[in-house]
Motif scaffolding. Structure first.
Motif, PDB file in Angstrom:
ATOM      1  N   GLN B   6      -0.334  -1.531  -1.348  1.00 49.72           N
ATOM      2  CA  GLN B   6       1.080  -1.389  -0.974  1.00 49.72           C
ATOM      3  C   GLN B   6       1.183  -0.510   0.274  1.00 49.72           C
ATOM      4  O   GLN B   6       0.341   0.366   0.494  1.00 49.72           O
ATOM      5  CB  GLN B   6       1.864  -0.688  -2.090  1.00 49.72           C
ATOM      6  N   PRO B   7       2.239  -0.657   1.061  1.00 47.69           N
ATOM      7  CA  PRO B   7       2.464   0.279   2.169  1.00 47.69           C
ATOM      8  C   PRO B   7       2.794   1.654   1.607  1.00 47.69           C
ATOM      9  O   PRO B   7       3.374   1.773   0.516  1.00 47.69           O
ATOM     10  CB  PRO B   7       3.666  -0.327   2.908  1.00 47.69           C
ATOM     11  N   ARG B   8       2.391   2.715   2.317  1.00 43.58           N
ATOM     12  CA  ARG B   8       2.639   4.072   1.811  1.00 43.58           C
ATOM     13  C   ARG B   8       4.135   4.378   1.747  1.00 43.58           C
ATOM     14  O   ARG B   8       4.594   5.073   0.836  1.00 43.58           O
ATOM     15  CB  ARG B   8       1.965   5.091   2.727  1.00 43.58           C
ATOM     16  N   SER B   9       4.884   3.855   2.736  1.00 45.15           N
ATOM     17  CA  SER B   9       6.314   4.160   2.767  1.00 45.15           C
ATOM     18  C   SER B   9       7.091   3.051   3.447  1.00 45.15           C
ATOM     19  O   SER B   9       6.548   2.321   4.284  1.00 45.15           O
ATOM     20  CB  SER B   9       6.565   5.482   3.496  1.00 45.15           C
ATOM     21  N   VAL B  10       8.329   2.912   3.029  1.00 45.78           N
ATOM     22  CA  VAL B  10       9.286   2.039   3.693  1.00 45.78           C
ATOM     23  C   VAL B  10      10.613   2.777   3.734  1.00 45.78           C
ATOM     24  O   VAL B  10      10.866   3.678   2.917  1.00 45.78           O
ATOM     25  CB  VAL B  10       9.466   0.673   2.980  1.00 45.78           C
ATOM     26  N   SER B  11      11.455   2.396   4.680  1.00 50.22           N
ATOM     27  CA  SER B  11      12.762   3.038   4.776  1.00 50.22           C
ATOM     28  C   SER B  11      13.802   2.040   5.263  1.00 50.22           C
ATOM     29  O   SER B  11      13.463   1.010   5.853  1.00 50.22           O
ATOM     30  CB  SER B  11      12.707   4.247   5.711  1.00 50.22           C
ATOM     31  N   GLY B  12      15.043   2.353   5.002  1.00 49.93           N
ATOM     32  CA  GLY B  12      16.135   1.519   5.435  1.00 49.93           C
ATOM     33  C   GLY B  12      17.446   2.264   5.366  1.00 49.93           C
ATOM     34  O   GLY B  12      17.550   3.275   4.653  1.00 49.93           O
ATOM     35  N   SER B  13      18.419   1.775   6.061  1.00 49.36           N
ATOM     36  CA  SER B  13      19.746   2.402   6.045  1.00 49.36           C
ATOM     37  C   SER B  13      20.501   1.949   4.796  1.00 49.36           C
ATOM     38  O   SER B  13      20.309   0.829   4.315  1.00 49.36           O
ATOM     39  CB  SER B  13      20.534   2.009   7.288  1.00 49.36           C
ATOM     40  N   PRO B  14      21.356   2.813   4.272  1.00 44.90           N
ATOM     41  CA  PRO B  14      22.197   2.394   3.145  1.00 44.90           C
ATOM     42  C   PRO B  14      22.942   1.107   3.463  1.00 44.90           C
ATOM     43  O   PRO B  14      23.448   0.915   4.581  1.00 44.90           O
ATOM     44  CB  PRO B  14      23.146   3.579   2.975  1.00 44.90           C
ATOM     45  N   GLY B  15      22.945   0.199   2.488  1.00 43.94           N
ATOM     46  CA  GLY B  15      23.588  -1.092   2.662  1.00 43.94           C
ATOM     47  C   GLY B  15      22.661  -2.184   3.167  1.00 43.94           C
ATOM     48  O   GLY B  15      22.985  -3.374   3.054  1.00 43.94           O
ATOM     49  N   LYS B  16      21.518  -1.801   3.696  1.00 43.34           N
ATOM     50  CA  LYS B  16      20.576  -2.787   4.228  1.00 43.34           C
ATOM     51  C   LYS B  16      19.611  -3.279   3.146  1.00 43.34           C
ATOM     52  O   LYS B  16      19.669  -2.841   1.996  1.00 43.34           O
ATOM     53  CB  LYS B  16      19.793  -2.177   5.398  1.00 43.34           C
ATOM     54  N   THR B  17      18.727  -4.186   3.551  1.00 42.99           N
ATOM     55  CA  THR B  17      17.741  -4.753   2.648  1.00 42.99           C
ATOM     56  C   THR B  17      16.341  -4.312   3.045  1.00 42.99           C
ATOM     57  O   THR B  17      16.007  -4.326   4.237  1.00 42.99           O
ATOM     58  CB  THR B  17      17.814  -6.294   2.662  1.00 42.99           C
ATOM     59  N   VAL B  18      15.548  -3.888   2.063  1.00 42.22           N
ATOM     60  CA  VAL B  18      14.161  -3.520   2.318  1.00 42.22           C
ATOM     61  C   VAL B  18      13.264  -4.307   1.367  1.00 42.22           C
ATOM     62  O   VAL B  18      13.680  -4.683   0.261  1.00 42.22           O
ATOM     63  CB  VAL B  18      13.911  -2.010   2.148  1.00 42.22           C
ATOM     64  N   THR B  19      12.043  -4.546   1.819  1.00 40.55           N
ATOM     65  CA  THR B  19      11.060  -5.266   1.014  1.00 40.55           C
ATOM     66  C   THR B  19       9.761  -4.486   0.976  1.00 40.55           C
ATOM     67  O   THR B  19       9.295  -3.992   1.999  1.00 40.55           O
ATOM     68  CB  THR B  19      10.806  -6.670   1.589  1.00 40.55           C
ATOM     69  N   ILE B  20       9.196  -4.379  -0.231  1.00 42.53           N
ATOM     70  CA  ILE B  20       7.913  -3.711  -0.435  1.00 42.53           C
ATOM     71  C   ILE B  20       6.896  -4.774  -0.833  1.00 42.53           C
ATOM     72  O   ILE B  20       7.132  -5.536  -1.770  1.00 42.53           O
ATOM     73  CB  ILE B  20       8.017  -2.640  -1.536  1.00 42.53           C
ATOM     74  N   SER B  21       5.774  -4.788  -0.140  1.00 37.88           N
ATOM     75  CA  SER B  21       4.750  -5.793  -0.426  1.00 37.88           C
ATOM     76  C   SER B  21       3.648  -5.219  -1.308  1.00 37.88           C
ATOM     77  O   SER B  21       3.453  -3.999  -1.391  1.00 37.88           O
ATOM     78  CB  SER B  21       4.141  -6.306   0.883  1.00 37.88           C
ATOM     79  N   CYS B  22       2.920  -6.123  -1.952  1.00 35.50           N
ATOM     80  CA  CYS B  22       1.829  -5.756  -2.863  1.00 35.50           C
ATOM     81  C   CYS B  22       0.798  -6.870  -2.767  1.00 35.50           C
ATOM     82  O   CYS B  22       1.020  -7.967  -3.293  1.00 35.50           O
ATOM     83  CB  CYS B  22       2.398  -5.610  -4.277  1.00 35.50           C
ATOM     84  N   THR B  23      -0.303  -6.610  -2.093  1.00 43.16           N
ATOM     85  CA  THR B  23      -1.301  -7.642  -1.820  1.00 43.16           C
ATOM     86  C   THR B  23      -2.516  -7.482  -2.732  1.00 43.16           C
ATOM     87  O   THR B  23      -3.084  -6.391  -2.822  1.00 43.16           O
ATOM     88  CB  THR B  23      -1.747  -7.588  -0.355  1.00 43.16           C
ATOM     89  N   ARG B  24      -2.895  -8.582  -3.370  1.00 42.11           N
ATOM     90  CA  ARG B  24      -4.035  -8.567  -4.285  1.00 42.11           C
ATOM     91  C   ARG B  24      -5.307  -8.879  -3.499  1.00 42.11           C
ATOM     92  O   ARG B  24      -5.361  -9.857  -2.748  1.00 42.11           O
ATOM     93  CB  ARG B  24      -3.813  -9.572  -5.407  1.00 42.11           C
ATOM     94  N   SER B  25      -6.350  -8.072  -3.718  1.00 44.46           N
ATOM     95  CA  SER B  25      -7.570  -8.175  -2.902  1.00 44.46           C
ATOM     96  C   SER B  25      -8.458  -9.340  -3.277  1.00 44.46           C
ATOM     97  O   SER B  25      -9.124  -9.921  -2.408  1.00 44.46           O
ATOM     98  CB  SER B  25      -8.379  -6.878  -3.030  1.00 44.46           C
ATOM     99  N   SER B  26      -8.510  -9.684  -4.554  1.00 40.06           N
ATOM    100  CA  SER B  26      -9.351 -10.795  -5.002  1.00 40.06           C
ATOM    101  C   SER B  26      -8.719 -11.385  -6.244  1.00 40.06           C
ATOM    102  O   SER B  26      -7.980 -10.713  -6.954  1.00 40.06           O
ATOM    103  CB  SER B  26     -10.771 -10.320  -5.293  1.00 40.06           C
ATOM    104  N   GLY B  27      -9.038 -12.657  -6.474  1.00 41.85           N
ATOM    105  CA  GLY B  27      -8.351 -13.360  -7.547  1.00 41.85           C
ATOM    106  C   GLY B  27      -6.949 -13.742  -7.094  1.00 41.85           C
ATOM    107  O   GLY B  27      -6.417 -13.222  -6.110  1.00 41.85           O
ATOM    108  N   LEU B  28      -6.368 -14.660  -7.811  1.00 41.57           N
ATOM    109  CA  LEU B  28      -5.075 -15.208  -7.413  1.00 41.57           C
ATOM    110  C   LEU B  28      -3.914 -14.362  -7.918  1.00 41.57           C
ATOM    111  O   LEU B  28      -3.874 -13.976  -9.085  1.00 41.57           O
ATOM    112  CB  LEU B  28      -4.936 -16.639  -7.944  1.00 41.57           C
TER     113      LEU B  28
END
Lengths: 119, 110
Positions: B6-28
């Motif tokens: 996962q990314p260490r940090s994300v930020s956004g302004s109130p009212g906006k949309t943010v997305t946090i990713s989670c990438t798997r290293s092996s296997g589906l």
């Protein structure tokens, strides 16, 4: 309402022992696998151990295998974690967590109990 | 064993949309469901997404989850960002008798 309440966290010396408890309510306890998950302060979550609903199946992470023992009492709706041969690296918050029911993750968490291993 | 990144940090302004990713290293990523947990400072984790995209009762519909097979990753999206959403977020999945957590992402509402 599901509730999980942990207790038993204390300060203990390296090599010492202690027993954590988790009292559960609000669901049919015997039907669910229960887990312990720990978190070093300021760090991420680490799965520690699980026990099947009837108590006949247990599993442990490699970092605690042979030193920690999980058990449960379905009459008291409680799960326990016996911690022996404690190391400084075992210092963490320990959370009791209820399995979702399909072995893939957790749906409810307790508030945690702090174990500090220090001389 | 696989790793969830996962990314260490994300930020956004109130009212906006943010997305946090989670990438798997092996296997589906689709081989086992992904859960997302929110942990506010000084509090225990709570589940905000289970089974990739299911919101437990009581979780606002501003929270949504998805998986992307092409990038072998999962995502947590928070829309209409509020200051109360500031917390650490952890993804989690299962494989080979191991329950794996991502390293966590700190969400800040600027």
């Amino acid at each position: 309402e599901v509730q999980l309440v942990e207790s038993g966290g204390v300060v203990v010396q390296p090599g010492g022992s202690l027993r954590l408890s988790c009292a559960a309510s609000g669901f049919t306890f015997r039907k669910y696998t229960m887990h312990w998950v720990r978190q070093v302060q300021g760090k991420g979550l680490e799965w520690v151990s699980l026990i099947g609903g009837s108590g006949d199946f247990t599993d442990y992470s490699d970092s605690v295998k042979g030193r920690l023992t999980i058990s449960r009492d379905n009459n008291q709706n409680s799960v326990f974690l016996q911690m022996n041969s404690l190391r400084t690296e075992d210092t963490a918050f320990y959370y009791c967590a209820k399995d979702r029911g399909d072995y893939t993750g957790f749906d409810y968490w307790g508030q945690g109990t702090l174990v500090t291993v220090s001389s | 064993n696989f790793v969830l990144t996962q990314p260490r940090s994300v930020s956004g302004s109130p009212g906006k949309t943010v997305t946090i990713s989670c990438t798997r290293s092996s296997g589906l990523i689709a081989s086992n469901s992904v859960q997302w947990y929110q942990q506010r400072p000084g509090s225990a984790p709570i589940t905000v997404i289970s089974e990739n995209n299911q919101r437990p009762s009581g979780v606002p519909d501003r929270f949504s989850g998805s998986i992307d097979i092409s990038s072998n990753s999962a995502s947590l999206t928070v829309s209409g960002l509020k200051t109360e959403d500031e917390a650490d977020y952890y993804c989690q999945s299962y494989g080979n008798n191991n329950w794996v957590f991502g390293g966590g992402t700190t969400l800040t509402a600027l």
